[in-house]
Write a protein that holds these residues in place. Structure first.
Motif, PDB file in Angstrom:
ATOM      1  N   ALA A   1      -8.138  -1.539  -8.033  1.00 22.04           N
ATOM      2  CA  ALA A   1      -8.933  -0.440  -8.586  1.00 22.04           C
ATOM      3  C   ALA A   1      -8.095   0.382  -9.564  1.00 22.04           C
ATOM      4  O   ALA A   1      -8.579   0.794 -10.621  1.00 22.04           O
ATOM      5  N   GLU A   2      -6.825   0.595  -9.238  1.00 23.14           N
ATOM      6  CA  GLU A   2      -5.946   1.378 -10.112  1.00 23.14           C
ATOM      7  C   GLU A   2      -5.673   0.648 -11.432  1.00 23.14           C
ATOM      8  O   GLU A   2      -5.602   1.267 -12.485  1.00 23.14           O
ATOM      9  N   VAL A   3      -5.543  -0.659 -11.370  1.00 22.28           N
ATOM     10  CA  VAL A   3      -5.234  -1.454 -12.560  1.00 22.28           C
ATOM     11  C   VAL A   3      -6.484  -1.746 -13.381  1.00 22.28           C
ATOM     12  O   VAL A   3      -6.398  -1.959 -14.585  1.00 22.28           O
ATOM     13  N   SER A   4      -7.641  -1.714 -12.744  1.00 16.44           N
ATOM     14  CA  SER A   4      -8.852  -2.195 -13.415  1.00 16.44           C
ATOM     15  C   SER A   4      -9.449  -1.240 -14.431  1.00 16.44           C
ATOM     16  O   SER A   4     -10.469  -1.558 -15.016  1.00 16.44           O
TER      17      SER A   4
ATOM     18  N   GLU B   1       0.832  -1.209   0.000  1.00 20.38           N
ATOM     19  CA  GLU B   1       0.000   0.000   0.000  1.00 20.38           C
ATOM     20  C   GLU B   1       0.866   1.258   0.000  1.00 20.38           C
ATOM     21  O   GLU B   1       0.537   2.239  -0.660  1.00 20.38           O
ATOM     22  N   ARG B   2       1.964   1.245   0.736  1.00 17.93           N
ATOM     23  CA  ARG B   2       2.875   2.400   0.734  1.00 17.93           C
ATOM     24  C   ARG B   2       3.522   2.559  -0.645  1.00 17.93           C
ATOM     25  O   ARG B   2       3.695   3.675  -1.123  1.00 17.93           O
ATOM     26  N   PHE B   3       3.837   1.454  -1.288  1.00 15.15           N
ATOM     27  CA  PHE B   3       4.395   1.477  -2.643  1.00 15.15           C
ATOM     28  C   PHE B   3       3.382   2.084  -3.612  1.00 15.15           C
ATOM     29  O   PHE B   3       3.718   2.939  -4.426  1.00 15.15           O
ATOM     30  N   ARG B   4       2.129   1.683  -3.499  1.00 13.94           N
ATOM     31  CA  ARG B   4       1.078   2.244  -4.346  1.00 13.94           C
ATOM     32  C   ARG B   4       0.927   3.738  -4.084  1.00 13.94           C
ATOM     33  O   ARG B   4       0.809   4.543  -5.003  1.00 13.94           O
TER      34      ARG B   4
ATOM     35  N   ILE C   1       5.382  -8.185  -9.514  1.00 11.59           N
ATOM     36  CA  ILE C   1       5.162  -7.227  -8.432  1.00 11.59           C
ATOM     37  C   ILE C   1       3.742  -6.675  -8.517  1.00 11.59           C
ATOM     38  O   ILE C   1       3.049  -6.557  -7.499  1.00 11.59           O
ATOM     39  N   LEU C   2       3.300  -6.365  -9.723  1.00  5.79           N
ATOM     40  CA  LEU C   2       1.949  -5.841  -9.910  1.00  5.79           C
ATOM     41  C   LEU C   2       0.906  -6.861  -9.444  1.00  5.79           C
ATOM     42  O   LEU C   2      -0.065  -6.503  -8.766  1.00  5.79           O
ATOM     43  N   ALA C   3       1.104  -8.119  -9.780  1.00  5.32           N
ATOM     44  CA  ALA C   3       0.172  -9.162  -9.351  1.00  5.32           C
ATOM     45  C   ALA C   3       0.107  -9.237  -7.829  1.00  5.32           C
ATOM     46  O   ALA C   3      -0.984  -9.354  -7.250  1.00  5.32           O
ATOM     47  N   ASN C   4       1.244  -9.148  -7.169  1.00  5.26           N
ATOM     48  CA  ASN C   4       1.248  -9.184  -5.707  1.00  5.26           C
ATOM     49  C   ASN C   4       0.569  -7.956  -5.116  1.00  5.26           C
ATOM     50  O   ASN C   4      -0.153  -8.050  -4.130  1.00  5.26           O
ATOM     51  N   CYS C   5       0.802  -6.796  -5.718  1.00  5.16           N
ATOM     52  CA  CYS C   5       0.142  -5.571  -5.240  1.00  5.16           C
ATOM     53  C   CYS C   5      -1.369  -5.674  -5.411  1.00  5.16           C
ATOM     54  O   CYS C   5      -2.127  -5.125  -4.608  1.00  5.16           O
ATOM     55  N   CYS C   6      -1.804  -6.378  -6.447  1.00  2.00           N
ATOM     56  CA  CYS C   6      -3.236  -6.476  -6.742  1.00  2.00           C
ATOM     57  C   CYS C   6      -3.978  -7.410  -5.784  1.00  2.00           C
ATOM     58  O   CYS C   6      -5.179  -7.625  -5.950  1.00  2.00           O
ATOM     59  N   THR C   7      -3.311  -7.930  -4.782  1.00  2.49           N
ATOM     60  CA  THR C   7      -4.027  -8.647  -3.730  1.00  2.49           C
ATOM     61  C   THR C   7      -4.754  -7.647  -2.833  1.00  2.49           C
ATOM     62  O   THR C   7      -5.579  -8.040  -2.019  1.00  2.49           O
TER      63      THR C   7
ATOM     64  N   LEU D   1       4.779   0.860 -12.517  1.00  3.57           N
ATOM     65  CA  LEU D   1       4.839  -0.509 -13.046  1.00  3.57           C
ATOM     66  C   LEU D   1       4.007  -0.609 -14.322  1.00  3.57           C
ATOM     67  O   LEU D   1       4.439  -1.219 -15.309  1.00  3.57           O
ATOM     68  N   LEU D   2       2.824  -0.010 -14.301  1.00  2.00           N
ATOM     69  CA  LEU D   2       1.984  -0.008 -15.489  1.00  2.00           C
ATOM     70  C   LEU D   2       2.673   0.716 -16.640  1.00  2.00           C
ATOM     71  O   LEU D   2       2.538   0.321 -17.803  1.00  2.00           O
ATOM     72  N   GLY D   3       3.448   1.750 -16.328  1.00  2.00           N
ATOM     73  CA  GLY D   3       4.204   2.463 -17.355  1.00  2.00           C
ATOM     74  C   GLY D   3       5.263   1.583 -18.000  1.00  2.00           C
ATOM     75  O   GLY D   3       5.458   1.617 -19.221  1.00  2.00           O
TER      76      GLY D   3
END
Length: 150
Positions: free
Chosen positions: A126-129, A68-71, A114-120, A79-81
């Motif tokens: 919500a940011e990725v969706s 969450e702090r990373f987000r 990393i993105l997959a782990n953050c998406c837990t 990461l999406l970039g």
């Protein structure tokens, strides 16, 4: 309290933070996490970006609440970039040398992991969706990475 041993320059900072108390250690960990997120920006040196991804994967995101702090530090957006930049390069325009191509693929795979782990967490999901991000991630995950595994 037992004295902890860390290696290198970062280890010295972490040891000093540990000696100062848990609040200082947390601030140091947060600063390292923000620094890694900053290294994922467009235009960052590829070697530093890869080091940041490895540090995030191996160390920084293992702490409770770190995702969450990373987000919050803009990490998911960055990461999406990375994934978007990889997606924007057609196969014929990817790096000419095998070493650069391998480094780019490693960056992509680490970013997706990393993105997959953050998406837990709901906030990252919500940011990725958003439609654009979702399509990019799905395209890369099914076409590019799937083909790299044979």
């Amino acid at each position: 309290m037992p004295r902890m041993s860390y290696g290198g320059e970062e280890g010295g900072k972490m040891a000093a933070a540990a000696a100062a108390g848990p609040g200082a250690e947390r601030k140091e960990a947060d600063a390292a996490l923000r620094q890694c997120a900053a290294q994922l920006r467009p235009g960052a040196e590829p070697g530093r970006r890869l080091q940041a991804l490895l540090a995030l994967r191996r160390k920084h995101l293992k702490e409770p609440g770190a995702d969450e702090r990373f987000r919050g530090a803009g990490g998911v957006r960055r990461l999406l970039g990375i994934i978007q930049r990889y997606n924007n390069n057609p196969p014929g325009e990817r790096p000419a040398t095998e070493r650069r191509a391998t480094g780019n693929l490693l960056e992509l795979e680490l970013s997706l992991s990393i993105l997959a782990n953050c998406c837990t967490r709901e906030g990252a999901r919500a940011e990725v969706s958003t439609t654009t991000n979702h399509c990019i991630v799905c395209h890369i995950a099914t076409d590019e990475v799937g083909e790299s595994r044979g």
